[in-house]
Scaffold this active site. Structure first.
Site, PDB file in Angstrom:
ATOM      1  N   HIS A  22       0.854  -1.195   0.000  1.00 20.93           N
ATOM      2  CA  HIS A  22       0.000   0.000   0.000  1.00 20.93           C
ATOM      3  C   HIS A  22       0.885   1.238   0.000  1.00 20.93           C
ATOM      4  O   HIS A  22       1.951   1.224   0.612  1.00 20.93           O
ATOM      5  CB  HIS A  22      -0.899   0.003   1.250  1.00 20.93           C
ATOM      6  CG  HIS A  22      -2.042   0.935   1.134  1.00 20.93           C
ATOM      7  ND1 HIS A  22      -1.948   2.270   1.452  1.00 20.93           N
ATOM      8  CD2 HIS A  22      -3.312   0.734   0.701  1.00 20.93           C
ATOM      9  CE1 HIS A  22      -3.113   2.840   1.230  1.00 20.93           C
ATOM     10  NE2 HIS A  22      -3.958   1.944   0.763  1.00 20.93           N
ATOM     11  N   ASP A  42      -7.966  -5.377   0.155  1.00 22.62           N
ATOM     12  CA  ASP A  42      -8.455  -6.255  -0.903  1.00 22.62           C
ATOM     13  C   ASP A  42      -8.070  -7.716  -0.713  1.00 22.62           C
ATOM     14  O   ASP A  42      -8.546  -8.582  -1.438  1.00 22.62           O
ATOM     15  CB  ASP A  42      -7.943  -5.771  -2.267  1.00 22.62           C
ATOM     16  CG  ASP A  42      -8.649  -4.500  -2.700  1.00 22.62           C
ATOM     17  OD1 ASP A  42      -9.852  -4.392  -2.438  1.00 22.62           O
ATOM     18  OD2 ASP A  42      -7.994  -3.622  -3.286  1.00 22.62           O
TER      19      ASP A  42
HETATM   20  N1  ACO Z   1       4.058  -7.698  -4.740  1.00 18.02           N
HETATM   21  C1  ACO Z   1       5.384  -7.687  -4.969  1.00 18.02           C
HETATM   22  N2  ACO Z   1       6.158  -6.587  -4.811  1.00 18.02           N
HETATM   23  C2  ACO Z   1       5.567  -5.449  -4.425  1.00 18.02           C
HETATM   24  C3  ACO Z   1       4.175  -5.391  -4.170  1.00 18.02           C
HETATM   25  C4  ACO Z   1       3.426  -6.579  -4.337  1.00 18.02           C
HETATM   26  N3  ACO Z   1       2.103  -6.591  -4.101  1.00 18.02           N
HETATM   27  N4  ACO Z   1       3.830  -4.135  -3.814  1.00 18.02           N
HETATM   28  C5  ACO Z   1       4.962  -3.427  -3.832  1.00 18.02           C
HETATM   29  N5  ACO Z   1       6.005  -4.211  -4.205  1.00 18.02           N
HETATM   30  C6  ACO Z   1       7.431  -3.826  -4.265  1.00 18.02           C
HETATM   31  C7  ACO Z   1       7.705  -2.978  -5.488  1.00 18.02           C
HETATM   32  O1  ACO Z   1       8.105  -3.773  -6.587  1.00 18.02           O
HETATM   33  C8  ACO Z   1       8.812  -2.079  -4.975  1.00 18.02           C
HETATM   34  O2  ACO Z   1       9.987  -2.828  -4.955  1.00 18.02           O
HETATM   35  P1  ACO Z   1      11.427  -2.099  -5.190  1.00 18.02           P
HETATM   36  O3  ACO Z   1      11.595  -1.143  -4.067  1.00 18.02           O
HETATM   37  O4  ACO Z   1      12.399  -3.217  -5.198  1.00 18.02           O
HETATM   38  O5  ACO Z   1      11.318  -1.423  -6.536  1.00 18.02           O
HETATM   39  C9  ACO Z   1       8.421  -1.809  -3.531  1.00 18.02           C
HETATM   40  O6  ACO Z   1       7.667  -2.962  -3.148  1.00 18.02           O
HETATM   41  C10 ACO Z   1       7.599  -0.557  -3.337  1.00 18.02           C
HETATM   42  O7  ACO Z   1       6.452  -0.655  -4.172  1.00 18.02           O
HETATM   43  P2  ACO Z   1       5.882   0.544  -5.055  1.00 18.02           P
HETATM   44  O8  ACO Z   1       5.222  -0.037  -6.263  1.00 18.02           O
HETATM   45  O9  ACO Z   1       6.960   1.573  -5.265  1.00 18.02           O
HETATM   46  O10 ACO Z   1       4.815   1.133  -4.060  1.00 18.02           O
HETATM   47  P3  ACO Z   1       3.623   2.061  -4.440  1.00 18.02           P
HETATM   48  O11 ACO Z   1       3.269   2.802  -3.224  1.00 18.02           O
HETATM   49  O12 ACO Z   1       3.915   2.841  -5.679  1.00 18.02           O
HETATM   50  O13 ACO Z   1       2.444   1.018  -4.836  1.00 18.02           O
HETATM   51  C11 ACO Z   1       0.649  -0.506  -4.647  1.00 18.02           C
HETATM   52  C12 ACO Z   1       1.452   0.622  -3.977  1.00 18.02           C
HETATM   53  C13 ACO Z   1       0.209  -0.056  -6.059  1.00 18.02           C
HETATM   54  C14 ACO Z   1      -0.607  -0.776  -3.834  1.00 18.02           C
HETATM   55  C15 ACO Z   1       1.523  -1.776  -4.727  1.00 18.02           C
HETATM   56  O14 ACO Z   1       1.880  -2.185  -3.427  1.00 18.02           O
HETATM   57  C16 ACO Z   1       0.828  -2.911  -5.487  1.00 18.02           C
HETATM   58  O15 ACO Z   1       0.910  -2.962  -6.718  1.00 18.02           O
HETATM   59  N6  ACO Z   1       0.143  -3.857  -4.762  1.00 18.02           N
HETATM   60  C17 ACO Z   1      -0.617  -4.907  -5.420  1.00 18.02           C
HETATM   61  C18 ACO Z   1      -1.934  -4.394  -5.948  1.00 18.02           C
HETATM   62  C19 ACO Z   1      -2.921  -4.116  -4.828  1.00 18.02           C
HETATM   63  O16 ACO Z   1      -3.127  -4.943  -3.929  1.00 18.02           O
HETATM   64  N7  ACO Z   1      -3.548  -2.945  -4.912  1.00 18.02           N
HETATM   65  C20 ACO Z   1      -4.591  -2.540  -3.925  1.00 18.02           C
HETATM   66  C21 ACO Z   1      -4.067  -1.465  -3.021  1.00 18.02           C
HETATM   67  S1  ACO Z   1      -5.263  -1.010  -1.821  1.00 18.02           S
HETATM   68  C22 ACO Z   1      -6.368  -0.119  -2.711  1.00 18.02           C
HETATM   69  O17 ACO Z   1      -6.070   0.649  -3.561  1.00 18.02           O
HETATM   70  C23 ACO Z   1      -7.731  -0.266  -2.384  1.00 18.02           C
END
Ligand code: ACO
Length: 426
Positions: free
Chosen positions: A304, A361
């Protein structure tokens, strides 16, 4: 603590004010930055940028705290109803008995759709995704209520209509998809019971919503009701900032919610759990994939932008799932897979180092399944829950006499000025 910061630009020092929130959050007010220095700031994804001040929802991602208008989410989820929470978010205070009765009555009175809207459902393929249908239908409400084009029209009336009619649109969309007749709302039923009736009743037999499912639905919708300046809420505010109608703004919010990185994650989680089940429970292979950036895969329902600890909504949902399955005497193999995945991820250094925890979720889909909601309706359910938050945020912005159109800057990286060359000379 200082209430200004000093910035040195090209040897010249300027002072910028610091804005503080009621929970001690601090922000540098850069409103005069460009005028004083010629510089703008750049912050892709707005990771460090507060787009507004707001008195609606407080979220502390480090501590896993979520409060609506000061009230902890845990208390609201257990003791409130979705309608009462919606009133709280929109109007700022919990309603007294008369206010709640009036609000509930207004929602009952606005539950029908204009009969002409029924033909819309026939005009889209029954196999289409319900989020596309919902977004289009909500946008089209502005055609049925053209007074909404005036930003000074009766906002509270539009809000009541939306909260009531989106529920009917969602249920009618489902009925159309499965080829059953539309079930009209029943005025004597509560908000959530009425939704279940419109979804699951058929004209040939009697149907009474199960109180356990009604309670579960109330909790689900309360947990989704607001989450401060997320992607869809920021979209609602941005569209609304141009004085577009509230129907157009909410329709845009629905589209923003649809993506799998936002509200669409609930459907994506179920697809992921099924894939693991079909692979015979190959957790190891799956976890290797989501940690490998080149795979383009993520552990859906994890991570998140703001929470860097356990999402309090996921904790409540997990315990709600346990309760409802136990009371119904049901089990769900996908729940076992989710629990196993969570345990593996929470011990894995990749997830620990990045502070990735289950979000709202991760478990919501299993609860929706337990009350019979089909997978492609999950994000529609999220939208129904998020409506009060979107509308409270839209109203807060619209009522602020100082609000301005949202219009970010950019740093241009394209070609420099050059002369046009006619096609024969290229
Ligand atoms: N699985 C694997 N790796 C992940 C995940 C995941 N679910 N989420 C984040 N990461 C990793 C990223 O690859 C990144 O790695 P790095 O530092 O080596 O590059 C690091 O964790 C930080 O992630 P970001 O994508 O930079 O974080 P951001 O805040 O931009 O994204 C998000 C947040 C979009 C929710 C992300 O965690 C994600 O894609 N999760 C899966 C989708 C999801 O569950 N979305 C629902 C969110 S809640 C909602 O909106 C209601």
């Amino acid at each position: 603590m200082s209430d200004t910061v000093r910035l040195i630009v090209d040897g010249k020092e300027i002072e910028l004010p610091v804005v503080s929130g009621s929970e001690g959050e601090r922000a540098i007010d850069i409103g005069k930055l460009r005028a004083l220095t010629g510089l703008v700031t750049i912050d892709p994804g707005f990771k460090n940028t507060a787009s507004t001040t707001s008195a609606i929802t407080f979220l502390d991602g480090e501590q896993g705290v979520l409060r609506y208008r000061g009230y902890p989410i845990e208390q609201l989820a257990e003791q409130s109803t979705f309608v009462e929470t919606a009133y709280l978010l929109i109007h700022g205070e919990l309603p007294n008995k008369e206010e709640l009765a009036r609000f509930s009555q207004a929602l009952t009175m606005h539950s029908l759709l204009h009969e002409d809207m029924k033909t819309f459902f026939q005009g889209v393929p029954a196999s289409g995704h319900p989020m596309g249908v919902l977004s289009a239908m909500v946008g089209s409400l502005s055609a049925f209520y053209p007074d909404s084009l005036d930003p000074d029209s009766d906002t509270d009336l539009h809000i009541t209509r939306l909260l009531s009619k989106v529920r009917t649109i969602a249920a009618f969309g489902y009925k159309r998809k499965i080829g059953q007749p539309f079930m009209y709302p029943r005025n004597e039923l509560s908000y959530c019971a009425n939704f279940l009736h419109m979804m699951f009743a058929v004209p040939t037999t009697t149907y009474e919503p199960d109180p356990l499912e009604v309670r579960a639905l109330n909790t689900l919708l309360i947990l989704h009701a607001d989450h401060e300046q997320n992607c869809s809420t920021s979209t609602v505010r941005l569209v609304g900032s141009s004085d577009a109608s509230v129907y157009a703004s909410i329709s845009a919010g629905i589209s923003a919610l649809w993506g799998p990185l936002h509200g669409g994650a609930n459907q994506a989680v179920m697809e992921m759990l099924k894939e693991i089940k079909d692979s015979g429970g190959d957790y190891k292979g799956f976890m290797e994939q989501v940690k490998d950036k080149s795979s383009g895969r993520r552990l859906m329902g994890f991570g998140h932008r703001v929470y860097k600890s356990y999402d309090p909504r996921a904790r409540i949902l997990k315990s709600m799932v346990d309760q409802i399955l136990a009371k119904k005497g049901m089990s769900d193999p996908l729940l076992d897979i989710a629990i196993e995945l969570e345990q593996i991820a929470l011990k894995d250094p990749y997830f620990v180092e990045r502070k990735l925890y289950p979000n709202v979720d991760f478990y919501s889909g299993i609860l929706y399944r337990a009350i019979g909601i089909p997978e492609d309706m999950f994000t529609v359910m999220f939208a129904l829950g998020r409506l009060p938050g979107w509308m409270a945020q839209w109203r807060e912005m619209n009522n602020d006499p100082g609000h301005v159109i949202g219009r970010p800057r950019q740093i241009y990286t394209g070609a420099n000025a050059r002369d046009y060359v006619p096609i024969d000379g290229r």
